[in-house]
Design an enzyme around this catalytic site. Structure first.
Site, short mmCIF file in Angstrom:
data_model
loop_
_atom_site.label_atom_id
_atom_site.label_comp_id
_atom_site.label_asym_id
_atom_site.label_seq_id
_atom_site.Cartn_x
_atom_site.Cartn_y
_atom_site.Cartn_z
N HIS A 1 36.09 42.04 34.38
CA HIS A 1 37.54 41.85 34.37
C HIS A 1 38.12 43.09 33.66
O HIS A 1 38.71 43.00 32.59
CB HIS A 1 37.91 40.54 33.68
N GLU B 1 39.79 40.77 40.78
CA GLU B 1 40.92 41.56 41.27
C GLU B 1 40.59 43.04 41.43
O GLU B 1 41.16 43.90 40.73
CB GLU B 1 42.13 41.36 40.35
N ASN C 1 43.17 34.48 43.35
CA ASN C 1 44.17 34.60 42.29
C ASN C 1 45.51 34.76 43.00
O ASN C 1 45.72 35.73 43.73
CB ASN C 1 43.91 35.83 41.41
N TYR D 1 49.80 34.59 42.75
CA TYR D 1 50.99 34.55 41.90
C TYR D 1 52.30 34.55 42.68
O TYR D 1 53.27 33.95 42.25
CB TYR D 1 51.01 35.74 40.93
N GLU E 1 43.02 31.93 39.50
CA GLU E 1 44.16 32.22 38.62
C GLU E 1 45.44 31.78 39.32
O GLU E 1 45.60 32.00 40.52
CB GLU E 1 44.31 33.72 38.32
O1 IFM Z 1 46.75 38.69 32.91
C1 IFM Z 1 46.45 38.97 34.24
C2 IFM Z 1 44.98 38.80 34.51
O2 IFM Z 1 44.19 39.58 33.67
C3 IFM Z 1 44.66 39.20 35.94
N1 IFM Z 1 45.53 38.53 36.88
C4 IFM Z 1 46.94 38.52 36.60
C5 IFM Z 1 47.21 38.07 35.18
C6 IFM Z 1 48.73 38.07 34.91
O3 IFM Z 1 49.24 39.34 35.09
#
Ligand code: IFM
Length: 488
Positions: A143, A188, A316, A318, A391
């Site tokens: 990470h 990511e 992940n 968002y 995530e």
């Molecule tokens: O904090 C980050 C994480 O480390 C990776 N994905 C997105 C999150 C929010 O920006």
């Protein structure tokens, strides 16, 4: 990463309530993983303890102007010393899985050679504490905290870094493989490659478009080599990678906008999904990247290595991007990680426009329908694989009011909406097996320093006191009920 808070446009739904009904009409499968995620550099601190070596983030944070407020991960939220308290918090919430990352420079300080036993012992203690609490450990092996020594040798643009990663993966898997069954290799790769080597907003802060593409390929190659090595030792383990996927919409049906959407989808989603799950890079993306010499990085046999069979794909998610190919509207760029990268690589003429949705404190548009879209697309268009949301969450600038727990109704609404979208996907046949919210604790948000808080649990960065927010209680209620109530 993006522009400042746009708090006036936040999510405005009505109350989700402080706990799901025990009847849980929107029930999730009985074996569903209810988790939360963190990452080593964002939470551990102890960067100079027990033989840990420097990472690119230690160096980057010390470079003036790179991280807001000059913040560093030196102390972070001291998870290295407080992990028992944190595991107790997880148990209180009822989590049955915890996604954390292993700090490569903590366990192999210079990125090659023997392991640092003191560093490995930390993860043994953490894993033991989790297992004792009945919480399944879900480590991620990369990470973003590359050992600085490997960056000094060229970093991810160098092919050798992929082999160093696979060696490290095999070593740590040997150490913890007797008690850990679910493993994620990389997190990511889009961010590691393009924020790290194209826009330079993340460590190591390079602005070298051609090198960023080599980095992307070598991250994927490292994943494939690592899976191969780990599979050989424990064929029964569940292995995979976590990718950050977005829903993408064209701003209109004009040809230029449709092409912009194709390009951004290509760079953000398909550049990673296609080699991982189909064993080839997408032709149109290869053509878009021809001028940067991407194809010459891919050697014979590489895509077969990347396409190792995997058991789980981490998603992940968002937000959604709305994009245009009209050069006259590129000036309207909105807040999204991609909009800062697009001028550098692969999408030079793409603009990001306001989709008119409410935003989080990161300025990221909230669109749970995008999560449903991403999940159903994976199910429809790619070979079958178990999916996990590794995530999903919302960051805000939250200020505590004395001892009162943070009343983060906006986060509750965000999580509620995304869990409903997840449930809908499951009902539609998507093999979604678990959900890890980002994040368990407030933590170091990369170039934003400590200014943005994503945690279910508030952390006072001076005293390190942890206080669960309203969202933590709400999530615990959902887990207890095994799902969500019908919307009122
Ligand atoms: O904090 C980050 C994480 O480390 C990776 N994905 C997105 C999150 C929010 O920006």
């Amino acid at each position: 990463m993006s522009s400042p808070t746009q708090g006036d446009r936040r999510h405005g739904h009505t109350q989700a309530g402080q706990g799901a009904s025990p009847a849980a009409p929107l029930a999730f499968p009985a074996d569903f993983r209810w988790g939360a995620a963190t990452a080593a550099y964002q939470v551990e601190g102890a960067t100079n303890e027990d033989g840990r070596g420097p990472s690119i983030w230690d160096t980057f944070c010390r470079t003036p102007g790179k991280v807001l407020g000059g913040d560093t991960g030196d102390v972070a939220v001291d998870h290295y010393h407080r992990f028992r308290e944190d595991v107790a918090l997880m148990a209180e919430l009822g989590l049955n899985a915890y996604r954390f990352s292993v700090s490569w420079p903590r366990v192999q300080p210079s990125g090659s050679g023997p392991l640092n036993q003191a560093g490995v012992d930390f993860y043994r203690r953490l894993v033991d504490a989790l297992l004792e609490a009945g919480i399944e450990p879900w480590p991620t092996l990369y990470h973003w905290d590359l050992p600085q020594a490997l960056e000094d040798a060229g970093g991810w643009p160098e092919r050798d870094t992929a082999y160093r990663f696979a060696d490290y993966a095999a070593l740590i898997h040997r150490e913890l493989g007797d008690r850990v069954a679910h493993w994620m290799t990389i997190n990511e790769p889009w961010c590691a490659a393009f924020l790290g080597y194209a826009s330079g907003e993340h460590a190591p802060g390079r602005r070298e478009p051609a090198a960023s593409l080599r980095a992307a390929h070598h991250l994927m190659l490292g994943h494939g080599e690592a899976v191969r090595a780990m599979r050989a030792r424990h064929p029964e383990h569940r292995l995979g990678a976590a990718v950050n996927l977005y829903a993408i919409s064209p701003a209109s049906q004009a040809e230029a906008d449709l092409d912009a959407a194709r390009r951004v989808d290509g760079m953000q989603n398909r550049l990673f999904l296609d080699p991982l799950l189909r064993g080839r890079y997408p032709e149109d993306v290869l053509a878009d990247l021809d001028h940067l010499g991407f194809a010459s990085t891919i050697l014979d046999g590489d895509t077969e290595v990347i396409n190792q069979p995997i058991d789980q794909l981490g998603v992940n998610y968002y937000s959604r991007f709305t994009v245009t190919g009209d050069p006259n509207v590129t000036a309207q760029a909105v807040s999204s990680p991609y909009s800062t990268v697009s001028p550098w690589v692969g999408s030079e003429h793409v603009g990001f426009v306001d989709g008119g949705r409410p935003v989080t404190g990161m300025g990221w548009e909230i669109d749970e329908t995008g999560l449903h879209e991403v999940l159903t697309r994976l199910h429809r268009e790619y070979p079958p694989v178990d999916l996990y949301i590794t995530e999903n969450g919302a960051g805000y600038d939250e200020v505590p009011n004395g001892d009162t727990p943070i009343q983060d109704e906006e986060r509750i609404q965000y999580l509620d909406a995304h869990l409903r979208a997840s449930h809908q996907a499951i009902t539609g046949g998507v093999p979604l097996r678990g959900y890890f919210t980002w994040s368990l604790l407030d933590n170091f948000e990369w170039s934003w320093g400590y200014s943005k808080r994503f945690g279910l649990v508030h952390v006072d960065y001076t005293t390190q006191r942890r206080v669960p927010k309203d969202s933590a209680r709400w999530y615990a209620g959902v887990i207890r009920a095994g799902g969500l109530p019908e919307r009122e």
